[in-house]
Write a protein that holds these residues in place. Structure first.
Motif, PDB file in Angstrom:
ATOM      1  N   PRO A  57     -30.489 -51.784  -3.013  1.00  0.00           N
ATOM      2  CA  PRO A  57     -31.918 -51.593  -2.755  1.00  0.00           C
ATOM      3  C   PRO A  57     -32.806 -52.020  -3.913  1.00  0.00           C
ATOM      4  O   PRO A  57     -33.896 -52.528  -3.713  1.00  0.00           O
ATOM      5  N   GLY A  58     -32.331 -51.820  -5.139  1.00  0.00           N
ATOM      6  CA  GLY A  58     -33.081 -52.291  -6.298  1.00  0.00           C
ATOM      7  C   GLY A  58     -32.778 -53.756  -6.518  1.00  0.00           C
ATOM      8  O   GLY A  58     -32.353 -54.458  -5.616  1.00  0.00           O
ATOM      9  N   SER A  59     -32.980 -54.216  -7.745  1.00  0.00           N
ATOM     10  CA  SER A  59     -32.602 -55.602  -8.023  1.00  0.00           C
ATOM     11  C   SER A  59     -31.128 -55.611  -8.406  1.00  0.00           C
ATOM     12  O   SER A  59     -30.628 -54.674  -9.011  1.00  0.00           O
ATOM     13  N   GLY A  60     -30.453 -56.663  -8.032  1.00  0.00           N
ATOM     14  CA  GLY A  60     -29.039 -56.758  -8.343  1.00  0.00           C
ATOM     15  C   GLY A  60     -28.639 -58.201  -8.481  1.00  0.00           C
ATOM     16  O   GLY A  60     -29.383 -59.113  -8.097  1.00  0.00           O
TER      17      GLY A  60
ATOM     18  N   SER B  30     -35.651 -60.216  -0.904  1.00  0.00           N
ATOM     19  CA  SER B  30     -35.774 -61.613  -1.315  1.00  0.00           C
ATOM     20  C   SER B  30     -34.689 -61.908  -2.345  1.00  0.00           C
ATOM     21  O   SER B  30     -34.060 -60.997  -2.863  1.00  0.00           O
ATOM     22  N   GLY B  31     -34.514 -63.194  -2.623  1.00  0.00           N
ATOM     23  CA  GLY B  31     -33.509 -63.531  -3.616  1.00  0.00           C
ATOM     24  C   GLY B  31     -33.406 -65.019  -3.862  1.00  0.00           C
ATOM     25  O   GLY B  31     -34.088 -65.830  -3.227  1.00  0.00           O
TER      26      GLY B  31
ATOM     27  N   ASN C 155     -24.250 -67.759  -8.377  1.00  0.00           N
ATOM     28  CA  ASN C 155     -24.973 -66.605  -8.890  1.00  0.00           C
ATOM     29  C   ASN C 155     -26.049 -66.246  -7.881  1.00  0.00           C
ATOM     30  O   ASN C 155     -26.768 -67.118  -7.397  1.00  0.00           O
ATOM     31  N   ILE C 156     -26.134 -64.969  -7.551  1.00  0.00           N
ATOM     32  CA  ILE C 156     -27.140 -64.486  -6.611  1.00  0.00           C
ATOM     33  C   ILE C 156     -27.951 -63.410  -7.301  1.00  0.00           C
ATOM     34  O   ILE C 156     -27.380 -62.490  -7.892  1.00  0.00           O
ATOM     35  N   ASP C 157     -29.257 -63.540  -7.262  1.00  0.00           N
ATOM     36  CA  ASP C 157     -30.173 -62.494  -7.700  1.00  0.00           C
ATOM     37  C   ASP C 157     -30.979 -62.087  -6.483  1.00  0.00           C
ATOM     38  O   ASP C 157     -31.556 -62.947  -5.807  1.00  0.00           O
ATOM     39  N   ALA C 158     -31.018 -60.775  -6.190  1.00  0.00           N
ATOM     40  CA  ALA C 158     -31.737 -60.336  -4.997  1.00  0.00           C
ATOM     41  C   ALA C 158     -32.288 -58.938  -5.194  1.00  0.00           C
ATOM     42  O   ALA C 158     -31.794 -58.169  -6.022  1.00  0.00           O
ATOM     43  N   THR C 159     -33.314 -58.621  -4.423  1.00  0.00           N
ATOM     44  CA  THR C 159     -33.894 -57.284  -4.441  1.00  0.00           C
ATOM     45  C   THR C 159     -34.105 -56.818  -3.007  1.00  0.00           C
ATOM     46  O   THR C 159     -34.280 -57.623  -2.091  1.00  0.00           O
ATOM     47  N   GLY C 160     -34.097 -55.505  -2.823  1.00  0.00           N
ATOM     48  CA  GLY C 160     -34.471 -54.905  -1.551  1.00  0.00           C
ATOM     49  C   GLY C 160     -33.416 -54.936  -0.467  1.00  0.00           C
ATOM     50  O   GLY C 160     -33.748 -54.827   0.713  1.00  0.00           O
TER      51      GLY C 160
END
Length: 159
Positions: free
Chosen positions: A83-86, A27-28, A44-49
């Motif tokens: 794979p983690g949050s980035g 998700s993100g 800006n992009i925040d995403a996880t997984g």
């Protein structure tokens, strides 16, 4: 008359809720903010997984069932998403628009956002068409919500 050049005085923040394709738990959120009087878009992009990001792109629905890319943000080696949050941030200008917006201005890009036609996608090896994706919409403080090129005598005209 005003020539079609800079997107004069256009400001705003736009967001996309990036939802996973079936089979993904990623998700993100993506945020796009117009800066420099509409000359630059900061993203800006925040995403996880996410595993094995291949590309990050912004696409435009054309009404033909296709959504060609209009901005290529990054390729995998530059992404910082995993794979983690980035998170990833950067910017682009109107000269980087491609596909149906090639040769157009950021005012045209904003109009396409307001028309509901812009999609933000993060592509991975497992999901080459986009593991997470979402439509870009005007944020709470967008003052470009009603601005279209050529809206009145003060704005740049498109074309």
């Amino acid at each position: 008359s005003v020539q079609s050049g800079a997107a004069q005085g256009i400001t705003g923040t736009f967001t996309a809720d990036l939802q996973p394709r079936s089979g993904s738990n990623a998700s993100g959120t993506a945020t796009l903010e117009l800066q420099d009087n509409g000359e630059t878009v900061q993203y800006n992009i925040d995403a996880t997984g996410l595993n094995n990001v291949t590309d990050i792109a912004i696409s435009q629905e054309t009404g033909t069932g296709r959504a060609p890319d209009v901005v290529i943000i990054r390729t995998a080696s530059q992404s910082g998403l995993g794979p983690g949050s980035g998170a990833l941030s950067g910017n682009f200008t109107g000269s980087e628009l491609i596909g149906p917006l090639q040769g157009k201005t950021l005012a045209d890009f904003v109009k396409a956002i307001n028309d509901g036609k812009i999609i933000f996608r993060v592509q991975t090896v497992a999901f080459p068409l986009g593991e997470i994706a979402g439509n870009v919409t005007a944020g709470d403080n967008a003052t470009a919500g009603n601005v279209t090129a050529g809206d009145n005598g003060d704005n740049a005209t498109a074309g």
